[in-house]
Design a protein around this motif. Structure first.
Motif, short mmCIF file in Angstrom:
data_model
loop_
_atom_site.label_atom_id
_atom_site.label_comp_id
_atom_site.label_asym_id
_atom_site.label_seq_id
_atom_site.Cartn_x
_atom_site.Cartn_y
_atom_site.Cartn_z
N UNK A 100 19.83 -1.09 6.07
CA UNK A 100 18.53 -1.13 6.96
C UNK A 100 17.39 -0.56 6.09
N UNK A 101 16.29 -0.63 6.78
CA UNK A 101 15.04 -0.08 6.06
C UNK A 101 14.91 1.27 5.84
N UNK A 102 15.70 2.16 6.65
CA UNK A 102 15.52 3.47 6.21
C UNK A 102 16.35 3.85 4.92
N UNK A 103 17.49 3.29 4.85
CA UNK A 103 17.97 3.41 3.50
C UNK A 103 17.49 2.74 2.26
N UNK A 104 16.71 1.60 2.78
CA UNK A 104 15.78 0.90 1.60
C UNK A 104 14.96 2.01 1.17
N UNK A 105 14.15 2.49 1.88
CA UNK A 105 13.11 3.32 1.50
C UNK A 105 13.76 4.63 0.80
N UNK A 106 14.81 5.07 1.29
CA UNK A 106 15.61 6.23 0.81
C UNK A 106 15.65 6.05 -0.61
N UNK A 107 16.15 4.70 -1.14
CA UNK A 107 16.47 4.16 -2.14
C UNK A 107 15.34 4.18 -3.16
N UNK A 108 14.45 3.80 -2.57
CA UNK A 108 12.79 3.57 -3.52
C UNK A 108 12.35 4.87 -3.76
N UNK A 156 0.84 -1.09 -0.01
CA UNK A 156 -0.10 -0.06 0.07
C UNK A 156 0.86 1.24 0.11
N UNK A 157 1.93 1.14 0.79
CA UNK A 157 2.99 2.20 0.83
C UNK A 157 3.41 2.59 -0.58
N UNK A 158 3.86 1.55 -1.24
CA UNK A 158 4.43 1.61 -2.70
C UNK A 158 3.45 2.32 -3.61
N UNK A 159 2.03 1.71 -3.57
CA UNK A 159 1.04 2.50 -4.26
C UNK A 159 0.96 3.96 -4.02
N UNK A 160 1.11 4.32 -2.77
CA UNK A 160 0.95 5.95 -2.37
C UNK A 160 1.87 6.49 -2.77
N UNK A 161 3.16 5.94 -2.62
CA UNK A 161 4.48 6.79 -3.17
C UNK A 161 4.24 7.16 -4.69
N UNK A 162 3.87 5.86 -5.39
CA UNK A 162 3.64 6.25 -6.77
C UNK A 162 2.54 7.25 -7.08
N UNK A 163 1.57 6.97 -6.43
CA UNK A 163 0.55 8.18 -6.74
C UNK A 163 0.99 9.61 -6.31
N UNK A 164 1.76 9.84 -5.11
CA UNK A 164 2.24 11.22 -4.85
C UNK A 164 3.31 11.57 -5.73
N UNK A 165 4.00 10.52 -6.43
CA UNK A 165 5.17 11.33 -7.18
C UNK A 165 4.86 11.30 -8.67
#
Length: 86
Positions: free
Chosen positions: A65-73, A31-40
Motif C-alpha cells: 500500500x502507499x504507506x509502505x511505499x512511502x516508508x520504503x522511499x 513535489x513531495x519527493x523534492x521536499x523529502x530530498x531537500x529535508x534529508x
C-alpha cells in the motif's frame, strides 16, 4: 512517521503534501519527493533520483500500500551514504 503523517493524526513532519490516495501522476507526489530530498540531503534532487523513487514507490505500492511505499522511499533515502555524511 509515515503512518502519522498520512493518517493526519498530527501535524505532518515529512509527508505534508500527499495523502494515501496521492499517486505519481499527481503534481503533489513529485513535489513531495523534492521536499523529502531537500529535508534529508539539503539539495534539490536530480531527475534520476525522482525517477528511481517513483519506480520504488510503484513497486512497493503494487505489492502492499502507499504507506509502505512511502516508508520504503524514506527508508532508502536515509540509508544513502550522502545522508550519512550530510
Amino acid at each position: 512517521v509515515v503512518h502519522e503523517d498520512l493518517e493526519g493524526l498530527e501535524e505532518p513532519r515529512i509527508l505534508s503534501l500527499v495523502s494515501i490516495y496521492t499517486t505519481p501522476e499527481d503534481t503533489e507526489f513529485i513535489e513531495q519527493l523534492h521536499q523529502i530530498h531537500l529535508q534529508i540531503f539539503g539539495t534539490e534532487p536530480q531527475d534520476i533520483w525522482i525517477e528511481e523513487n517513483i519506480e520504488l514507490w510503484n513497486a512497493v505500492n503494487s505489492l502492499s500500500n502507499s504507506q509502505r511505499a512511502w516508508s520504503a522511499v524514506i527508508g532508502v533515502a536515509l540509508r544513502e551514504p550522502r545522508f550519512l555524511f550530510y
